[in-house]
Write an enzyme that holds these catalytic residues in place. Structure first.
Site, mmCIF file in Angstrom:
data_model
loop_
_atom_site.group_PDB
_atom_site.id
_atom_site.type_symbol
_atom_site.label_atom_id
_atom_site.label_comp_id
_atom_site.label_asym_id
_atom_site.label_seq_id
_atom_site.Cartn_x
_atom_site.Cartn_y
_atom_site.Cartn_z
ATOM 1 N N ASP A 15 10.732 -1.750 2.665
ATOM 2 C CA ASP A 15 10.792 -0.512 1.880
ATOM 3 C C ASP A 15 10.402 -0.807 0.434
ATOM 4 O OD1 ASP A 15 11.235 2.143 1.338
ATOM 5 O OD2 ASP A 15 13.410 1.970 1.217
ATOM 6 N N GLY A 16 9.870 0.207 -0.233
ATOM 7 C CA GLY A 16 9.587 0.096 -1.663
ATOM 8 C C GLY A 16 8.116 -0.066 -2.005
ATOM 9 N N GLY A 21 5.849 2.262 -2.188
ATOM 10 C CA GLY A 21 5.444 3.333 -3.102
ATOM 11 C C GLY A 21 5.948 3.070 -4.513
ATOM 12 N N TRP A 58 6.786 0.195 -5.827
ATOM 13 C CA TRP A 58 6.086 -0.973 -6.355
ATOM 14 C C TRP A 58 4.776 -0.518 -7.013
ATOM 15 C CZ3 TRP A 58 1.294 -3.189 -5.678
ATOM 16 C CH2 TRP A 58 1.143 -4.521 -6.092
ATOM 17 N N ASN A 63 8.166 9.002 9.677
ATOM 18 C CA ASN A 63 7.034 8.800 8.770
ATOM 19 C C ASN A 63 5.895 9.755 9.090
ATOM 20 O OD1 ASN A 63 7.235 5.160 8.438
ATOM 21 N ND2 ASN A 63 8.121 6.790 7.210
ATOM 22 N N ARG A 120 5.244 12.265 5.764
ATOM 23 C CA ARG A 120 4.282 11.752 4.781
ATOM 24 C C ARG A 120 3.002 12.573 4.852
ATOM 25 N NH1 ARG A 120 5.705 6.102 2.943
ATOM 26 N NH2 ARG A 120 7.765 5.970 3.865
HETATM 27 C C1 FPP Z 1 7.967 1.801 2.894
HETATM 28 O O1 FPP Z 1 7.378 2.026 1.682
HETATM 29 C C2 FPP Z 1 7.142 1.106 3.813
HETATM 30 C C3 FPP Z 1 6.429 1.636 4.857
HETATM 31 C C4 FPP Z 1 5.845 2.964 4.927
HETATM 32 C C5 FPP Z 1 6.259 0.862 6.055
HETATM 33 C C6 FPP Z 1 5.774 -0.519 5.860
HETATM 34 C C7 FPP Z 1 4.324 -0.604 5.868
HETATM 35 C C8 FPP Z 1 3.671 -1.673 5.415
HETATM 36 C C9 FPP Z 1 4.345 -2.883 4.903
HETATM 37 C C10 FPP Z 1 2.207 -1.608 5.411
HETATM 38 C C11 FPP Z 1 1.527 -2.520 6.338
HETATM 39 C C12 FPP Z 1 2.210 -2.868 7.586
HETATM 40 C C13 FPP Z 1 1.616 -3.607 8.526
HETATM 41 C C14 FPP Z 1 2.363 -4.022 9.717
HETATM 42 C C15 FPP Z 1 0.246 -4.051 8.384
HETATM 43 P P1 FPP Z 1 7.560 3.456 1.047
HETATM 44 O O2 FPP Z 1 6.213 4.085 0.988
HETATM 45 O O3 FPP Z 1 8.584 4.240 1.782
HETATM 46 O O4 FPP Z 1 8.080 3.072 -0.375
HETATM 47 P P2 FPP Z 1 8.893 4.006 -1.371
HETATM 48 O O5 FPP Z 1 10.241 4.254 -0.725
HETATM 49 O O6 FPP Z 1 8.997 3.157 -2.599
HETATM 50 O O7 FPP Z 1 8.096 5.264 -1.572
#
Ligand code: FPP
Length: 283
Positions: free
Chosen positions: A38-39, A41, A43, A86, A90
């Site tokens: 998580d994180g 976005g 980042w 998701n 999203r």
């Molecule tokens: C959360 O970040 C993460 C995800 C949506 C899932 C994880 C996806 C990856 C690590 C990308 C690539 C994966 C593979 C297997 C190639 P968020 O967008 O929810 O972050 P935020 O909470 O800060 O908005």
């Protein structure tokens, strides 16, 4: 004196990783670690970048962490890559970017998976993913199927409640099929056990996770492996996933080894003391 054979690729750990690894008890390593990544976005937001860059960097973290896991002979690593929610919550552009990123990641990393003896597998409603994504996933699984080291399971289009409902249905259908004739509903339900449900989950072939890691400081499980983590230790770090590396995986294992696992009983004394654990938010 340890009776465990040391992993043969420990020399591939970085000096920092090795320093942490040396503090671990090799007899108490977790067999299965599950991570809520998580994180991405946030980042990206901190750097005034679009969210896509966070996901891209997050894919790099996946590979770093998988390779460290394989170097310490972790048998099972499960990553929550894409939840059922998701898909609904999203923007479509982000969902299709994540799908493309997954394909690019798999195509670009199968050789490294083979070099690291990593087998790729999946859990989730895979059949609802776009056809071309499923084809690349199947190809990557086939290419790595003979590897015998870490199994990397990507949870994609995954939701634990749906998994449990499906598992209960399948388990009941299996029990019914094993009877010589039709059973009254009450008798059928009385036969259903925890074991039947466990064996009908996507994860029937794996041990339950010992340790769940969540990045970015959120104190939630977010519908991830709800059944399987009944007795898992939970480690939450403030670090965003794109900044998470093998070193941080080892720090989480060190903290795990300091916990007293009770399994609902009296438990055992803690095995090791941490040097300076990353801030632990949940116990
Ligand atoms: C959360 O970040 C993460 C995800 C949506 C899932 C994880 C996806 C990856 C690590 C990308 C690539 C994966 C593979 C297997 C190639 P968020 O967008 O929810 O972050 P935020 O909470 O800060 O908005």
């Amino acid at each position: 004196m340890s009776t465990v054979t040391p992993p043969s690729r420990l020399h591939e750990l970085s000096a920092d990783e090795m320093a942490i690894y040396r503090q671990l008890d090799p007899e108490q390593l977790p067999k299965h670690i599950a991570i809520i990544m998580d994180g991405n976005g946030r980042w990206a937001g901190q750097r005034r970048l679009q969210r896509f860059f966070g996901h891209q960097q997050g894919a790099e973290s996946v590979q770093y962490v998988v390779e460290t896991a394989s170097r310490i002979d972790l048998p099972w690593l499960t990553l929550y890559a894409f939840s059922l929610e998701n898909n609904l919550r999203r923007p479509e552009t982000e969902v299709s970017f994540l799908m493309r990123l997954l394909r690019t990641y798999l195509v670009g990393n199968v050789k490294r998976m083979n070099d690291n003896n990593v087998r790729i597998a999946y859990i989730g409603r895979i059949k609802d993913l776009p056809q071309e994504v499923q084809e690349t996933m199947q190809w990557a699984a086939d290419q790595t199927a003979r590897n015998t080291g870490t199994t990397l399971t990507l949870a994609l289009n995954y939701g634990a409640r749906v998994e449990i409902v499906d598992a209960v249905r399948d388990a009941l259908a299996k029990i019914a099929a094993e009877q010589s004739g039709p059973l009254p509903l009450q008798e059928l339900l009385a036969k259903l056990s925890e074991q039947h449900v466990s064996q009908a989950l996507y994860t029937a072939h794996m041990p339950d996770p010992d340790l769940v890691i969540r990045t970015s400081g959120e104190m939630r499980i977010s519908n991830f492996l709800l059944w399987q983590i009944a007795y898992a230790e939970i480690y939450v770090t403030e670090r965003f996933w794109p900044d998470f590396r093998g070193l941080h995986l080892l720090q989480a294992i060190r903290e795990y080894q300091c916990r007293e696992r009770r399994f609902g009983g009296l438990g055992n004394p803690p095995k090791a003391k941490p040097a300076e654990p990353e801030r632990v938010l949940a116990q």
